[in-house]
Design a protein around this motif. Sequence first.
Motif, mmCIF file in Angstrom:
data_model
loop_
_atom_site.group_PDB
_atom_site.id
_atom_site.type_symbol
_atom_site.label_atom_id
_atom_site.label_comp_id
_atom_site.label_asym_id
_atom_site.label_seq_id
_atom_site.Cartn_x
_atom_site.Cartn_y
_atom_site.Cartn_z
ATOM 1 N N TYR A 144 0.761 -1.602 0.066
ATOM 2 C CA TYR A 144 -0.153 -0.061 -0.070
ATOM 3 C C TYR A 144 0.554 1.067 -0.005
ATOM 4 O O TYR A 144 0.611 2.545 -0.709
ATOM 5 N N SER A 177 -3.377 -5.206 2.125
ATOM 6 C CA SER A 177 -2.497 -3.861 1.917
ATOM 7 C C SER A 177 -0.909 -4.258 2.138
ATOM 8 O O SER A 177 -0.167 -3.251 2.426
ATOM 9 N N ASP A 186 -7.267 7.205 -2.045
ATOM 10 C CA ASP A 186 -7.792 7.377 0.010
ATOM 11 C C ASP A 186 -7.924 8.562 0.221
ATOM 12 O O ASP A 186 -7.344 9.857 0.281
ATOM 13 N N LYS A 188 -8.865 9.920 2.912
ATOM 14 C CA LYS A 188 -8.207 10.372 4.096
ATOM 15 C C LYS A 188 -7.060 10.608 3.947
ATOM 16 O O LYS A 188 -6.401 11.903 4.673
#
Length: 340
Positions: A144, A177, A186, A188
């Motif tokens: 990831y 991941s 993503d 966030k």
Amino acid sequence: MKKYYLGIGLLIILVVGVLLRGYYNNEIVLCAVGDILLDRGVRKEMKGDYDHPYKKVKNILNEADITIGNLECPITYGGTPALKRPIIIFKADPENSEAVKEAGFDILNLANNHTMDYGTEGIVNTINTLKKTNINFIGAGSNYEDARKPLYAQAKNCKIGFLGYSVFPPEGYITFSDRPDVAKIDIKSLKDEIKSAKSKCDFLVISIHWGKEYGFYRSDMQKKLAYAIIDSGGDLIIGHHPHVLQGIEGYKDGIIFYSLGNFVFDRQIQNGTDETIIVNFKLKNKRLDRIEIIPAKIRNCQPERVYGEEAHYILDRLKMYSDGMNIKIDIRESKGYIKF
């Protein structure tokens, strides 16, 4: 006296020439194109001639300091096919990598919904093959965090950063991941990733897989995401996935190309899938100074620059898609120009 004035005149010409040469030598050209598919109809058309797709445009691609495209398939002989319809599972022979390099490509975005078509083995083989050929890549990695790492390239006096993302997860593949994968958006962490990358470079480019297939106009999601990227420090957004051209937008100090369409691709039924552009982004003093848009048509899986009526048709449609998006495209001599 005449000799005196002649000498002064020659000196002025010499000084101006030196200044102009310094100006243009300091210019950086970043070239970008759309989706590159090296399977299905393109594979059949190549017939083992891996250089075939680029023969009519490689002179343009090689003129730039940095050339980037979106690779729409893994480069691998092996791997387990993803759990989806076989007609949309792609892979390319490793021999393609040398041809891609010779065509002028320096960076390939791997963050899209086809890179994982042959699973972990496919993406690992792709990464290793590109490394052997000295082609840089973005949007994929061994896990990831690795997939989200920015790439930095030094061009003359400017450090340019690159990030690759995909809005869509790989189809028919379960993500972990801690395993090789592409960089999916993503929300966030996106803003922090962009801010961090921009703090380490002069100019930041984001290559992103998004939008509705065969849709000529941006979606609300694309607009919202693009604005967030620019607000966080992105300077240039290069979009792909719709397989057709979409509009261009100027937002604050950034520029958004919502979709560059196909580039190397086989025949598709939908209108506009054979129309594409090669874009030269010209940077001066570490900022975007002007943009040159070269229209092209895809014939027999080969992009080919077009002129006259064909060029004006593509550029006029691009202007239509960009209407109301704070950008002005001038058309001259079968090219489009944007000046800042």
